[in-house]
Scaffold this motif. Structure first.
Motif, PDB file in Angstrom:
ATOM      1  N   GLY A 203       1.092  -1.303  -0.027  1.00  0.00           N
ATOM      2  CA  GLY A 203       0.024  -0.095  -0.076  1.00  0.00           C
ATOM      3  C   GLY A 203       0.971   1.186  -0.027  1.00  0.00           C
ATOM      4  N   GLU A 204       0.253   2.361  -0.527  1.00  0.00           N
ATOM      5  CA  GLU A 204       1.095   3.585  -0.760  1.00  0.00           C
ATOM      6  C   GLU A 204       2.382   3.506  -1.250  1.00  0.00           C
ATOM      7  OE1 GLU A 204      -0.533   6.337   0.134  1.00  0.00           O
ATOM      8  OE2 GLU A 204      -2.310   5.264   0.596  1.00  0.00           O
ATOM      9  N   GLY A 205       2.728   2.498  -2.133  1.00  0.00           N
ATOM     10  CA  GLY A 205       4.045   2.232  -2.662  1.00  0.00           C
ATOM     11  C   GLY A 205       4.855   1.419  -1.841  1.00  0.00           C
ATOM     12  N   ILE A 206       4.604   1.094  -0.825  1.00  0.00           N
ATOM     13  CA  ILE A 206       5.448   0.306   0.131  1.00  0.00           C
ATOM     14  C   ILE A 206       5.156  -1.117  -0.096  1.00  0.00           C
ATOM     15  CG2 ILE A 206       6.502   0.026   2.528  1.00  0.00           C
ATOM     16  CD1 ILE A 206       5.562   3.121   2.786  1.00  0.00           C
ATOM     17  N   LEU A 207       6.030  -2.240  -0.134  1.00  0.00           N
ATOM     18  CA  LEU A 207       5.846  -3.543  -0.292  1.00  0.00           C
ATOM     19  C   LEU A 207       6.727  -3.985   0.904  1.00  0.00           C
ATOM     20  CD1 LEU A 207       4.890  -6.225  -1.659  1.00  0.00           C
ATOM     21  CD2 LEU A 207       7.132  -6.450  -2.738  1.00  0.00           C
ATOM     22  N   ARG A 208       5.814  -4.487   1.974  1.00  0.00           N
ATOM     23  CA  ARG A 208       6.445  -5.027   3.312  1.00  0.00           C
ATOM     24  C   ARG A 208       6.240  -6.578   3.283  1.00  0.00           C
ATOM     25  NH1 ARG A 208       7.436  -4.268   8.686  1.00  0.00           N
ATOM     26  NH2 ARG A 208       7.336  -1.752   8.429  1.00  0.00           N
ATOM     27  N   ILE A 209       7.477  -7.217   3.284  1.00  0.00           N
ATOM     28  CA  ILE A 209       7.645  -8.569   3.439  1.00  0.00           C
ATOM     29  C   ILE A 209       7.912  -9.007   4.779  1.00  0.00           C
ATOM     30  CG2 ILE A 209       8.690 -10.603   2.473  1.00  0.00           C
ATOM     31  CD1 ILE A 209       9.060  -8.792  -0.021  1.00  0.00           C
ATOM     32  N   THR A 210       6.993  -9.783   5.493  1.00  0.00           N
ATOM     33  CA  THR A 210       7.537 -10.177   6.744  1.00  0.00           C
ATOM     34  C   THR A 210       7.415 -11.724   6.855  1.00  0.00           C
ATOM     35  OG1 THR A 210       6.082  -8.439   7.845  1.00  0.00           O
ATOM     36  CG2 THR A 210       6.683 -10.279   9.292  1.00  0.00           C
TER      37      THR A 210
ATOM     38  N   THR B 143      12.261 -10.654  -7.360  1.00  0.00           N
ATOM     39  CA  THR B 143      12.611 -10.384  -8.577  1.00  0.00           C
ATOM     40  C   THR B 143      11.076 -10.145  -9.467  1.00  0.00           C
ATOM     41  OG1 THR B 143      12.378 -12.992  -8.814  1.00  0.00           O
ATOM     42  CG2 THR B 143      14.498 -11.811  -8.448  1.00  0.00           C
ATOM     43  N   GLY B 144      10.084 -10.442  -8.664  1.00  0.00           N
ATOM     44  CA  GLY B 144       8.724 -10.211  -9.697  1.00  0.00           C
ATOM     45  C   GLY B 144       8.079  -8.976  -9.007  1.00  0.00           C
ATOM     46  N   ARG B 145       7.407  -9.151  -7.991  1.00  0.00           N
ATOM     47  CA  ARG B 145       6.511  -7.986  -7.328  1.00  0.00           C
ATOM     48  C   ARG B 145       7.225  -6.800  -7.102  1.00  0.00           C
ATOM     49  NH1 ARG B 145       1.683  -8.261  -4.256  1.00  0.00           N
ATOM     50  NH2 ARG B 145       1.118  -6.029  -4.128  1.00  0.00           N
ATOM     51  N   ALA B 146       8.269  -6.841  -6.616  1.00  0.00           N
ATOM     52  CA  ALA B 146       9.115  -5.829  -6.034  1.00  0.00           C
ATOM     53  C   ALA B 146       9.501  -4.852  -7.297  1.00  0.00           C
ATOM     54  CB  ALA B 146      10.452  -5.958  -5.271  1.00  0.00           C
TER      55      ALA B 146
ATOM     56  N   ARG C  89       7.460   1.330  -4.783  1.00  0.00           N
ATOM     57  CA  ARG C  89       8.779   2.388  -4.541  1.00  0.00           C
ATOM     58  C   ARG C  89       9.685   1.985  -3.422  1.00  0.00           C
ATOM     59  NH1 ARG C  89       6.814   6.971  -7.121  1.00  0.00           N
ATOM     60  NH2 ARG C  89       9.094   7.764  -6.925  1.00  0.00           N
ATOM     61  N   VAL C  90       9.156   1.076  -2.580  1.00  0.00           N
ATOM     62  CA  VAL C  90      10.012   0.714  -1.441  1.00  0.00           C
ATOM     63  C   VAL C  90       9.630  -0.449  -1.023  1.00  0.00           C
ATOM     64  CG1 VAL C  90      11.005   1.286   0.978  1.00  0.00           C
ATOM     65  CG2 VAL C  90      10.220   3.330  -0.670  1.00  0.00           C
ATOM     66  N   VAL C  91      10.783  -1.506  -0.681  1.00  0.00           N
ATOM     67  CA  VAL C  91      10.581  -2.608   0.184  1.00  0.00           C
ATOM     68  C   VAL C  91      11.068  -2.783   1.462  1.00  0.00           C
ATOM     69  CG1 VAL C  91      11.229  -5.314  -0.098  1.00  0.00           C
ATOM     70  CG2 VAL C  91      10.708  -3.966  -2.205  1.00  0.00           C
ATOM     71  N   VAL C  92      10.116  -3.262   2.326  1.00  0.00           N
ATOM     72  CA  VAL C  92      10.507  -3.419   3.805  1.00  0.00           C
ATOM     73  C   VAL C  92      10.626  -4.926   4.313  1.00  0.00           C
ATOM     74  CG1 VAL C  92      10.081  -2.874   6.368  1.00  0.00           C
ATOM     75  CG2 VAL C  92       9.584  -1.088   4.482  1.00  0.00           C
ATOM     76  N   ILE C  93      11.684  -5.422   4.761  1.00  0.00           N
ATOM     77  CA  ILE C  93      11.534  -6.713   5.225  1.00  0.00           C
ATOM     78  C   ILE C  93      11.857  -6.851   6.515  1.00  0.00           C
ATOM     79  CG2 ILE C  93      12.841  -8.847   4.986  1.00  0.00           C
ATOM     80  CD1 ILE C  93      14.091  -8.123   1.967  1.00  0.00           C
TER      81      ILE C  93
ATOM     82  N   LEU D 290      17.767  -4.304  -7.226  1.00  0.00           N
ATOM     83  CA  LEU D 290      16.443  -3.555  -7.284  1.00  0.00           C
ATOM     84  C   LEU D 290      16.686  -2.024  -7.326  1.00  0.00           C
ATOM     85  CD1 LEU D 290      14.149  -5.214  -4.727  1.00  0.00           C
ATOM     86  CD2 LEU D 290      13.932  -5.008  -7.333  1.00  0.00           C
ATOM     87  N   PRO D 291      16.074  -1.326  -8.367  1.00  0.00           N
ATOM     88  CA  PRO D 291      15.910   0.077  -8.503  1.00  0.00           C
ATOM     89  C   PRO D 291      15.321   0.916  -7.397  1.00  0.00           C
ATOM     90  CG  PRO D 291      14.388  -0.940  -9.960  1.00  0.00           C
ATOM     91  CD  PRO D 291      15.107  -1.665  -9.180  1.00  0.00           C
ATOM     92  N   ILE D 292      14.892   0.264  -6.542  1.00  0.00           N
ATOM     93  CA  ILE D 292      14.261   0.859  -5.470  1.00  0.00           C
ATOM     94  C   ILE D 292      15.072   0.605  -3.904  1.00  0.00           C
ATOM     95  CG2 ILE D 292      12.154   1.297  -6.607  1.00  0.00           C
ATOM     96  CD1 ILE D 292      11.190  -1.342  -5.003  1.00  0.00           C
TER      97      ILE D 292
END
Length: 265
Positions: free
Chosen positions: A18-25, A48-51, A57-61, A102-104
Motif C-alpha cells: 500500500g502507498e507504494g510500500i511492499l512489506r514482506i514479513t 525479482t517479480g512483485r518488487a 517504490r520501497v521494500v521493507v523486510i 533492485l532500482p528501489i
C-alpha cells in the motif's frame, strides 16, 4: 482517503502492499523465522517479480515475533529430503542479488536475532534499523560452514577486516548498538519506536524521486561493493563443498542435539 493495503500470505511470508510500500514479513515464529528452501524461493520470487513493479517504490523486510531471522532452517533440511547444495545456494543468492540490484530502496527492520543468511539479508539492505536488543551473528562456523549471502564482503566493507574476521571465525555476536557504531547498520531505535521510524522512512522514500533514488543506490553499490559478484561466487563454491562435508553433518547434529560439535577437520 488512504486505500486499504493489499494483504496476502505466501508460505512463510506475510505480504502487504500500500502507498507504494511492499512489506514482506518472515513469519515462521515457531522456528525463530529460520528460512527453509520454499520460503527462500518465495522471497526471491517477490523480490525479482512483485518488487520490480513500477508501482512499488520501497521494500521493507521484517521478521514476525521475537526475531528477524535466525538463518537457514537446518532442522527442516535435516528432517526433510536432501536438497542439492547448489540449488540451496542459488536460492539464497537470488535474494541477495535482488536486494542489491533492485532500482528501489530495501529497508531491513531488525527486531531481534539476525543470524546466518538472515544477517546477510539485513546487511544487503540499503538501510537497516534495529532495536537495542537485536544482534547480528555470522553463525556459519558453528556448523562447519562459511559466511554466504555476500556477507564475506558486506561485513568487512562496513566494519573492516579485523572485526569481520572476529565475527566470521569466532562466531561472535555483534549487538545492534555496536553494529550501528561500526557502520554496519544505519541506526538503533527504541523498541517502541522501530516500526514507526521504518514506516516514516519508507513513506518518505516512496514519495521521493524514483529515478534519482535508483541512480544514487546504483552508484553507492558500485562504489562500495564493486566485487560483490566475485564474493558471492567464491562463497557459493566454498559452501557447496562444505555442505557436503562430514563437519557440516556433525555441526547440524550437535546443534539439534544441544551438544558441542566434534569436528574432524
Amino acid at each position: 482517503m488512504t486505500a486499504t493495503p493489499e494483504r496476502e500470505v505466501i508460505g512463510g511470508l506475510r505480504v502487504e502492499f500500500g502507498e507504494g510500500i511492499l512489506r514482506i514479513t518472515i513469519d515462521r515464529q515457531e522456528r525463530m523465522n529460520a528460512i527453509d528452501l520454499a520460503t527462500m524461493d518465495a522471497l526471491g520470487d517477490l523480490l525479482t517479480g512483485r518488487a520490480d513493479d513500477p508501482s512499488v517504490r520501497v521494500v521493507v523486510i521484517s521478521g514476525a515475533g521475537a526475531a528477524f531471522s535466525t538463518g537457514a532452517d537446518l532442522a527442516a533440511a535435516a528432517n526433510g529430503p536432501e536438497a542439492d547444495p547448489r540449488v540451496v545456494m542459488e536460492s539464497a543468492n537470488r535474494v541477495i542479488r535482488a536486494i542489491l540490484t533492485l532500482p528501489i530502496p530495501v529497508i531491513a527492520e531488525v527486531n531481534g536475532a539476525a543470524a546466518g543468511v538472515g544477517a546477510s539479508i539485513a546487511f544487503a539492505a540499503d538501510l537497516a534499523f534495529a532495536t537495542p536488543s537485536a544482534y547480528f551473528l555470522l553463525a556459519f562456523v558453528n556448523v562447519g560452514l562459511m559466511p554466504d549471502g555476500g556477507s564475506s564482503l558486506l561485513v568487512p566493507a562496513a566494519i573492516g577486516r579485523a572485526r569481520a574476521t572476529e565475527m566470521a571465525l569466532l562466531g561472535r555476536k555483534l549487538g545492534a548498538t555496536d553494529a550501528a557504531a561500526a557502520g554496519l547498520i544505519a541506526r538503533v531505535l527504541a523498541e517502541d519506536d522501530l516500526s514507526s521510524h521504518v514506516r516514516a522512512v519508507a513513506a518518505k522514500l516512496a514519495r521521493g524521486p524514483r529515478r534519482a533514488i535508483e541512480l544514487t543506490k546504483r552508484s553507492l553499490t558500485a562504489t562500495t561493493l564493486a566485487r560483490i559478484e566475485e564474493a558471492i561466487e567464491r562463497e557459493t563454491e566454498g559452501q557447496i563443498e562444505l555442505l557436503a562435508a562430514p563437519d557440516f553433518r556433525e555441526g547440524v547434529a550437535a546443534m539439534l542435539g544441544g551438544r558441542v560439535p566434534e569436528f574432524g577437520g
